[in-house]
Design a protein around this motif. Structure first.
Motif, PDB file in Angstrom:
ATOM      1  N   PRO A  27       9.092  27.661  67.629  1.00 33.45           N
ATOM      2  CA  PRO A  27       8.469  27.629  66.302  1.00 33.45           C
ATOM      3  C   PRO A  27       7.860  28.974  65.932  1.00 33.45           C
ATOM      4  CG  PRO A  27       7.004  26.643  67.901  1.00 33.45           C
ATOM      5  CD  PRO A  27       8.296  26.933  68.636  1.00 33.45           C
ATOM      6  N   VAL A  28       7.628  29.133  64.627  1.00 31.63           N
ATOM      7  CA  VAL A  28       6.873  30.283  64.138  1.00 31.63           C
ATOM      8  C   VAL A  28       5.427  30.136  64.609  1.00 31.63           C
ATOM      9  CG1 VAL A  28       6.055  31.454  62.049  1.00 31.63           C
ATOM     10  CG2 VAL A  28       8.369  30.503  62.123  1.00 31.63           C
ATOM     11  N   ASP A  29       4.772  31.247  64.862  1.00 38.56           N
ATOM     12  CA  ASP A  29       3.352  31.229  65.207  1.00 38.56           C
ATOM     13  C   ASP A  29       2.580  30.571  64.059  1.00 38.56           C
ATOM     14  OD1 ASP A  29       0.716  31.727  65.781  1.00 38.56           O
ATOM     15  OD2 ASP A  29       0.961  33.872  66.110  1.00 38.56           O
ATOM     16  N   THR A  30       1.943  29.439  64.336  1.00 39.03           N
ATOM     17  CA  THR A  30       1.235  28.720  63.274  1.00 39.03           C
ATOM     18  C   THR A  30       0.075  29.540  62.710  1.00 39.03           C
ATOM     19  OG1 THR A  30      -0.119  27.583  64.934  1.00 39.03           O
ATOM     20  CG2 THR A  30       1.868  26.447  64.149  1.00 39.03           C
ATOM     21  N   GLY A  31      -0.503  30.393  63.537  1.00 37.51           N
ATOM     22  CA  GLY A  31      -1.557  31.268  63.041  1.00 37.51           C
ATOM     23  C   GLY A  31      -1.038  32.223  61.975  1.00 37.51           C
ATOM     24  N   GLU A  32       0.179  32.715  62.176  1.00 40.40           N
ATOM     25  CA  GLU A  32       0.788  33.618  61.194  1.00 40.40           C
ATOM     26  C   GLU A  32       1.012  32.909  59.866  1.00 40.40           C
ATOM     27  OE1 GLU A  32       5.111  35.773  60.511  1.00 40.40           O
ATOM     28  OE2 GLU A  32       4.422  35.388  62.560  1.00 40.40           O
ATOM     29  N   LEU A  33       1.574  31.683  59.932  1.00 42.99           N
ATOM     30  CA  LEU A  33       1.785  30.920  58.706  1.00 42.99           C
ATOM     31  C   LEU A  33       0.463  30.568  58.034  1.00 42.99           C
ATOM     32  CD1 LEU A  33       4.672  28.409  59.513  1.00 42.99           C
ATOM     33  CD2 LEU A  33       4.672  30.208  57.787  1.00 42.99           C
ATOM     34  N   THR A  34      -0.522  30.238  58.842  1.00 45.76           N
ATOM     35  CA  THR A  34      -1.837  29.893  58.302  1.00 45.76           C
ATOM     36  C   THR A  34      -2.420  31.049  57.502  1.00 45.76           C
ATOM     37  OG1 THR A  34      -2.302  28.291  60.054  1.00 45.76           O
ATOM     38  CG2 THR A  34      -4.199  29.252  58.922  1.00 45.76           C
ATOM     39  N   GLU A  35      -2.286  32.263  58.039  1.00 45.63           N
ATOM     40  CA  GLU A  35      -2.807  33.430  57.340  1.00 45.63           C
ATOM     41  C   GLU A  35      -1.988  33.738  56.094  1.00 45.63           C
ATOM     42  OE1 GLU A  35      -5.580  35.110  57.844  1.00 45.63           O
ATOM     43  OE2 GLU A  35      -6.048  33.675  59.440  1.00 45.63           O
ATOM     44  N   ARG A  36      -0.668  33.699  56.208  1.00 44.55           N
ATOM     45  CA  ARG A  36       0.196  34.068  55.084  1.00 44.55           C
ATOM     46  C   ARG A  36      -0.010  33.146  53.890  1.00 44.55           C
ATOM     47  NH1 ARG A  36       4.766  37.078  55.414  1.00 44.55           N
ATOM     48  NH2 ARG A  36       4.610  36.884  53.143  1.00 44.55           N
ATOM     49  N   LEU A  37      -0.206  31.859  54.153  1.00 44.43           N
ATOM     50  CA  LEU A  37      -0.293  30.881  53.074  1.00 44.43           C
ATOM     51  C   LEU A  37      -1.722  30.425  52.802  1.00 44.43           C
ATOM     52  CD1 LEU A  37       2.901  28.804  53.955  1.00 44.43           C
ATOM     53  CD2 LEU A  37       2.574  30.349  52.012  1.00 44.43           C
ATOM     54  N   GLY A  38      -2.700  31.087  53.414  1.00 39.94           N
ATOM     55  CA  GLY A  38      -4.097  30.781  53.119  1.00 39.94           C
ATOM     56  C   GLY A  38      -4.514  29.372  53.483  1.00 39.94           C
ATOM     57  N   LEU A  39      -4.056  28.881  54.627  1.00 38.78           N
ATOM     58  CA  LEU A  39      -4.363  27.499  55.030  1.00 38.78           C
ATOM     59  C   LEU A  39      -5.694  27.375  55.763  1.00 38.78           C
ATOM     60  CD1 LEU A  39      -0.878  26.382  56.483  1.00 38.78           C
ATOM     61  CD2 LEU A  39      -1.619  26.451  54.107  1.00 38.78           C
ATOM     62  N   ARG A  40      -6.234  28.473  56.241  1.00 34.96           N
ATOM     63  CA  ARG A  40      -7.383  28.386  57.134  1.00 34.96           C
ATOM     64  C   ARG A  40      -8.591  27.701  56.475  1.00 34.96           C
ATOM     65  NH1 ARG A  40      -7.721  30.455  61.735  1.00 34.96           N
ATOM     66  NH2 ARG A  40      -6.053  31.977  61.350  1.00 34.96           N
ATOM     67  N   THR A  41      -8.775  27.916  55.179  1.00 37.08           N
ATOM     68  CA  THR A  41      -9.967  27.371  54.517  1.00 37.08           C
ATOM     69  C   THR A  41      -9.947  25.844  54.428  1.00 37.08           C
ATOM     70  OG1 THR A  41      -8.915  27.678  52.346  1.00 37.08           O
ATOM     71  CG2 THR A  41     -10.359  29.454  53.156  1.00 37.08           C
ATOM     72  N   PHE A  42      -8.768  25.244  54.553  1.00 35.72           N
ATOM     73  CA  PHE A  42      -8.710  23.785  54.471  1.00 35.72           C
ATOM     74  C   PHE A  42      -7.990  23.176  55.682  1.00 35.72           C
ATOM     75  CE2 PHE A  42      -5.199  25.491  51.892  1.00 35.72           C
ATOM     76  CZ  PHE A  42      -4.094  24.839  52.417  1.00 35.72           C
ATOM     77  N   ALA A  43      -7.898  23.914  56.777  1.00 35.57           N
ATOM     78  CA  ALA A  43      -7.172  23.432  57.960  1.00 35.57           C
ATOM     79  C   ALA A  43      -7.802  22.171  58.546  1.00 35.57           C
ATOM     80  CB  ALA A  43      -7.111  24.524  59.027  1.00 35.57           C
ATOM     81  N   ARG A  44      -9.117  21.998  58.409  1.00 36.15           N
ATOM     82  CA  ARG A  44      -9.790  20.836  58.980  1.00 36.15           C
ATOM     83  C   ARG A  44     -10.008  19.723  57.949  1.00 36.15           C
ATOM     84  NH1 ARG A  44     -11.812  21.546  63.889  1.00 36.15           N
ATOM     85  NH2 ARG A  44     -13.419  19.957  63.591  1.00 36.15           N
ATOM     86  N   THR A  45      -9.405  19.875  56.778  1.00 36.18           N
ATOM     87  CA  THR A  45      -9.519  18.866  55.718  1.00 36.18           C
ATOM     88  C   THR A  45      -8.342  17.906  55.806  1.00 36.18           C
ATOM     89  OG1 THR A  45     -10.589  20.493  54.283  1.00 36.18           O
ATOM     90  CG2 THR A  45      -9.704  18.527  53.226  1.00 36.18           C
ATOM     91  N   SER A  46      -8.593  16.616  55.621  1.00 35.37           N
ATOM     92  CA  SER A  46      -7.504  15.636  55.656  1.00 35.37           C
ATOM     93  C   SER A  46      -6.570  15.865  54.471  1.00 35.37           C
ATOM     94  CB  SER A  46      -8.054  14.209  55.617  1.00 35.37           C
ATOM     95  OG  SER A  46      -8.695  13.945  54.388  1.00 35.37           O
ATOM     96  N   VAL A  47      -5.303  15.534  54.669  1.00 35.66           N
ATOM     97  CA  VAL A  47      -4.288  15.768  53.650  1.00 35.66           C
ATOM     98  C   VAL A  47      -4.651  15.077  52.348  1.00 35.66           C
ATOM     99  CG1 VAL A  47      -1.875  15.320  53.038  1.00 35.66           C
ATOM    100  CG2 VAL A  47      -2.453  16.183  55.321  1.00 35.66           C
ATOM    101  N   ARG A  48      -5.225  13.867  52.431  1.00 36.60           N
ATOM    102  CA  ARG A  48      -5.529  13.125  51.207  1.00 36.60           C
ATOM    103  C   ARG A  48      -6.576  13.835  50.342  1.00 36.60           C
ATOM    104  NH1 ARG A  48      -8.362   8.764  54.263  1.00 36.60           N
ATOM    105  NH2 ARG A  48      -6.576   7.456  53.772  1.00 36.60           N
ATOM    106  N   ARG A  49      -7.376  14.720  50.938  1.00 34.17           N
ATOM    107  CA  ARG A  49      -8.429  15.411  50.191  1.00 34.17           C
ATOM    108  C   ARG A  49      -8.009  16.806  49.701  1.00 34.17           C
ATOM    109  NH1 ARG A  49     -13.149  12.677  50.490  1.00 34.17           N
ATOM    110  NH2 ARG A  49     -13.352  11.108  52.141  1.00 34.17           N
ATOM    111  N   LEU A  50      -6.773  17.179  49.972  1.00 31.01           N
ATOM    112  CA  LEU A  50      -6.302  18.488  49.534  1.00 31.01           C
ATOM    113  C   LEU A  50      -5.971  18.472  48.043  1.00 31.01           C
ATOM    114  CD1 LEU A  50      -3.841  19.444  52.419  1.00 31.01           C
ATOM    115  CD2 LEU A  50      -6.273  20.003  52.207  1.00 31.01           C
ATOM    116  N   SER A  51      -6.154  19.615  47.407  1.00 30.63           N
ATOM    117  CA  SER A  51      -5.708  19.757  46.023  1.00 30.63           C
ATOM    118  C   SER A  51      -4.190  19.826  46.001  1.00 30.63           C
ATOM    119  CB  SER A  51      -6.292  21.030  45.415  1.00 30.63           C
ATOM    120  OG  SER A  51      -5.708  22.184  46.018  1.00 30.63           O
TER     121      SER A  51
END
Length: 307
Positions: free
Chosen positions: A110-134
């Protein structure tokens, strides 16, 4: 030796009861290119793509995805193809970061998930449940899930829907990098600027058939290359200009004192516009020639009325 197409669809047929959703559709997405599939709601594009993804069965025709039949070779295709659905298809109760990590563990490299997290700005909501995402956050997570397995082919359904300009630009840059790395991308979108920015090849679908295909430049040039915006000191009646120019042109109001003319605009048609308005004692304050866009082509081919 030239590469085989990433996706090749011939004579595709799909019915839902007595309704025909796809009727003899042909489509080719070349390897290593971004192919945009465009069409009005109900045109058959989503059904076509879902058949290519192996999510629906066809009633006729031939489909090859990376040389394999998605109806019979799903197991072989699964690790080679990434799919981003518009509704995400994500587990609502799980945290966003956990979802990405879980999917990554399904792949050998797999791709390094940290790399994808940074590229797509996921870190700010990584601990948020999917149902609460915008909506935009869900889109970014769904894209990361589609890419984490290093697919050879990616299907993207409305990838920038709900994204702010910064996130949209990050997604577009990532899609461009995928293509540069030889990954094939099939993109469905209602955002014509997105198709213009990303696509090497465009296929326009309507009433279950592919009605046009080619590069953006070819499609834009096929029906005239310019539009004309007319501004005046008095209110303009689009019907007056439409009657003077004839059926080859489309004239639409662009405000009380402005009109937009689409069609084979040339010096003769510009002269007709100015003479018609002069005869009506309308003072023209501005004439502006502009490039015909992919949206103009799309509307000319599929119609301008709501469905």
């Amino acid at each position: 030796m030239p590469l085989s197409p990433a996706v090749e669809v011939t004579g595709l047929l799909k019915r839902y009861g007595t309704d025909v959703a796809v009727e003899g559709l042909d489509l080719v997405a070349e390897s290593g290119q971004v192919t945009a599939v465009l069409g009005p709601n109900g045109a058959g594009k989503t059904t076509t793509v879902e058949i290519c993804e192996g999510l629906r069965h066809r009633d006729g025709g031939d489909v090859r995805v990376l040389g394999l039949d998605p109806a019979h070779d799903a197991t072989a295709l699964r690790p080679l193809v990434g799919v981003m659905l518009q509704d995400g298809g994500l587990p609502n109760t799980q945290r966003a970061g956990d979802v990405l990590e879980h999917v990554a563990r399904m792949y050998a490299d797999p791709v390094d998930t940290g790399e994808l997290t940074e590229r797509l700005g996921l870190r700010t909501f990584a601990r948020t449940s999917v149902r609460r995402l915008s909506g935009g956050e869900r889109q970014r997570l769904a894209l990361a899930v589609a890419l984490v397995g290093r697919p050879r082919l990616v299907f993207l359904d409305e990838p920038s829907a709900g994204l702010d300009p910064q996130a949209r630009r990050a997604v577009w840059d990532l899609v461009g990098e995928l293509s540069a790395d030889g990954v094939s991308v099939v993109l469905t979108t209602h955002f014509m600027a997105e198709a213009e920015a990303l696509a090497d090849h465009v296929v326009i679908v309507d009433h279950g058939r592919a009605i046009a295909s080619g590069t953006v430049a070819d499609l834009v040039a096929s029906g005239g290359t310019t539009t004309l915006r007319v501004e005046a000191a008095q209110p303009l009646d689009p019907a007056v200009l439409a009657a003077a120019l004839g059926s080859a042109f489309t004239v639409e109001a662009a405000g009380r004192t402005a009109c937009s003319v689409a069609g084979p605009v040339d010096p003769r048609s510009v002269a007709t516009v100015t003479a018609t308005l002069a005869d009506a004692d309308v003072q023209v304050t501005r004439l502006e020639l502009g490039r015909r866009t992919l949206e103009d082509v799309f509307l000319d081919l599929t119609g301008r009325s709501l469905r």
